[in-house]
Design a protein around this motif. Sequence first.
Motif, PDB file in Angstrom:
ATOM      1  N   PHE A   1       5.214 -45.415 -12.494  1.00  0.00           N
ATOM      2  CA  PHE A   1       5.245 -44.216 -11.660  1.00  0.00           C
ATOM      3  C   PHE A   1       5.299 -44.583 -10.177  1.00  0.00           C
ATOM      4  O   PHE A   1       6.057 -43.998  -9.408  1.00  0.00           O
ATOM      5  CB  PHE A   1       4.012 -43.346 -11.937  1.00  0.00           C
ATOM      6  CG  PHE A   1       3.988 -42.756 -13.312  1.00  0.00           C
ATOM      7  CD1 PHE A   1       4.776 -41.656 -13.626  1.00  0.00           C
ATOM      8  CD2 PHE A   1       3.179 -43.299 -14.302  1.00  0.00           C
ATOM      9  CE1 PHE A   1       4.766 -41.111 -14.889  1.00  0.00           C
ATOM     10  CE2 PHE A   1       3.163 -42.755 -15.576  1.00  0.00           C
ATOM     11  CZ  PHE A   1       3.955 -41.659 -15.872  1.00  0.00           C
ATOM     12  N   VAL A   2       4.509 -45.563  -9.792  1.00  0.00           N
ATOM     13  CA  VAL A   2       4.427 -45.949  -8.380  1.00  0.00           C
ATOM     14  C   VAL A   2       5.762 -46.523  -7.914  1.00  0.00           C
ATOM     15  O   VAL A   2       6.279 -46.154  -6.849  1.00  0.00           O
ATOM     16  CB  VAL A   2       3.279 -46.962  -8.163  1.00  0.00           C
ATOM     17  CG1 VAL A   2       3.275 -47.492  -6.742  1.00  0.00           C
ATOM     18  CG2 VAL A   2       1.945 -46.311  -8.503  1.00  0.00           C
ATOM     19  N   GLU A   3       6.344 -47.437  -8.716  1.00  0.00           N
ATOM     20  CA  GLU A   3       7.609 -48.064  -8.334  1.00  0.00           C
ATOM     21  C   GLU A   3       8.731 -47.033  -8.206  1.00  0.00           C
ATOM     22  O   GLU A   3       9.515 -47.056  -7.250  1.00  0.00           O
ATOM     23  CB  GLU A   3       8.018 -49.144  -9.347  1.00  0.00           C
ATOM     24  CG  GLU A   3       7.123 -50.369  -9.345  1.00  0.00           C
ATOM     25  CD  GLU A   3       5.845 -50.189 -10.163  1.00  0.00           C
ATOM     26  OE1 GLU A   3       5.648 -49.113 -10.759  1.00  0.00           O
ATOM     27  OE2 GLU A   3       5.034 -51.127 -10.174  1.00  0.00           O
ATOM     28  N   VAL A   4       8.813 -46.123  -9.164  1.00  0.00           N
ATOM     29  CA  VAL A   4       9.852 -45.087  -9.110  1.00  0.00           C
ATOM     30  C   VAL A   4       9.619 -44.183  -7.906  1.00  0.00           C
ATOM     31  O   VAL A   4      10.556 -43.817  -7.200  1.00  0.00           O
ATOM     32  CB  VAL A   4       9.898 -44.281 -10.421  1.00  0.00           C
ATOM     33  CG1 VAL A   4      10.837 -43.090 -10.299  1.00  0.00           C
ATOM     34  CG2 VAL A   4      10.319 -45.183 -11.582  1.00  0.00           C
TER      35      VAL A   4
ATOM     36  N   VAL B   1      10.795 -45.941  -4.745  1.00  0.00           N
ATOM     37  CA  VAL B   1      12.258 -45.928  -4.621  1.00  0.00           C
ATOM     38  C   VAL B   1      12.731 -44.548  -4.149  1.00  0.00           C
ATOM     39  O   VAL B   1      13.583 -44.436  -3.269  1.00  0.00           O
ATOM     40  CB  VAL B   1      12.936 -46.314  -5.956  1.00  0.00           C
ATOM     41  CG1 VAL B   1      14.434 -46.060  -5.906  1.00  0.00           C
ATOM     42  CG2 VAL B   1      12.645 -47.766  -6.288  1.00  0.00           C
ATOM     43  N   ALA B   2      12.157 -43.483  -4.736  1.00  0.00           N
ATOM     44  CA  ALA B   2      12.536 -42.126  -4.325  1.00  0.00           C
ATOM     45  C   ALA B   2      12.175 -41.886  -2.855  1.00  0.00           C
ATOM     46  O   ALA B   2      12.971 -41.316  -2.102  1.00  0.00           O
ATOM     47  CB  ALA B   2      11.863 -41.088  -5.216  1.00  0.00           C
ATOM     48  N   LEU B   3      10.995 -42.342  -2.445  1.00  0.00           N
ATOM     49  CA  LEU B   3      10.582 -42.160  -1.053  1.00  0.00           C
ATOM     50  C   LEU B   3      11.415 -43.002  -0.094  1.00  0.00           C
ATOM     51  O   LEU B   3      11.600 -42.630   1.068  1.00  0.00           O
ATOM     52  CB  LEU B   3       9.103 -42.491  -0.890  1.00  0.00           C
ATOM     53  CG  LEU B   3       8.127 -41.478  -1.499  1.00  0.00           C
ATOM     54  CD1 LEU B   3       6.694 -41.979  -1.377  1.00  0.00           C
ATOM     55  CD2 LEU B   3       8.284 -40.116  -0.836  1.00  0.00           C
ATOM     56  N   SER B   4      11.940 -44.142  -0.560  1.00  0.00           N
ATOM     57  CA  SER B   4      12.748 -44.985   0.318  1.00  0.00           C
ATOM     58  C   SER B   4      14.055 -44.294   0.706  1.00  0.00           C
ATOM     59  O   SER B   4      14.665 -44.635   1.717  1.00  0.00           O
ATOM     60  CB  SER B   4      13.046 -46.339  -0.346  1.00  0.00           C
ATOM     61  OG  SER B   4      13.967 -46.182  -1.408  1.00  0.00           O
ATOM     62  N   ALA B   5      14.484 -43.324  -0.084  1.00  0.00           N
ATOM     63  CA  ALA B   5      15.686 -42.559   0.276  1.00  0.00           C
ATOM     64  C   ALA B   5      15.408 -41.672   1.477  1.00  0.00           C
ATOM     65  O   ALA B   5      16.327 -41.284   2.194  1.00  0.00           O
ATOM     66  CB  ALA B   5      16.153 -41.719  -0.909  1.00  0.00           C
ATOM     67  N   GLY B   6      14.111 -41.365   1.701  1.00  0.00           N
ATOM     68  CA  GLY B   6      13.705 -40.597   2.874  1.00  0.00           C
ATOM     69  C   GLY B   6      14.362 -39.233   2.939  1.00  0.00           C
ATOM     70  O   GLY B   6      14.504 -38.533   1.937  1.00  0.00           O
TER      71      GLY B   6
END
Length: 195
Positions: free
Chosen positions: A14-17, A20-25
Amino acid sequence: GAALFAFLLAKHGFVEVGQVALSAGWMLPVIVAAHLIPVLADTLSWQALFPPENRPKLSQLIWLRWIREGVNHLLPTARVGGDIVRARIVSWRYAPMPIAAATIIGDLTSGIFTQAAFTLIGLAALIALTGSGSGLLVPIIGGVAIALGLLTGFFLVQRYGLFRLIQILVTKLARSRSWTLLVDNGDQLDDAIRS
């Protein structure tokens, strides 16, 4: 679909996904919004294919479009399962099966013509903006020409009773009228496509 999503989310963490989603900003909502524009345009064109007396509300068709996309993207259905599902739902709730199937076939046909046009526009933009891409010119135009030729043939065959012919062939091959339950009657489907 939701169970598979939850399983994959748990398997990959959950944390890794989430990271990644947050890195899209800020781009993530833009990407989602950019997808909503063609979904809305496709849905409006699909809605126009329904006869007025069987025309579902736009919100109902958007819901069906999302179901189609979910089935096509999340299940191993060779990208046609979503259209079959939406045809069944339309026939249960809004219109007889020949009309439901005819609107979906018309929607798919117009979508392919539109995709060919966007491919050519994209190629022209690539060449105009970069000055390169001319090596792609012949293969892309050739591919689009072949696709448009096949699609035009498919369109003409639809106009001249393709589904009645398929119904006759399937009935003869299967020696069973039960095969015709998919589309109440091939003549009705052909008539609905022509109208």
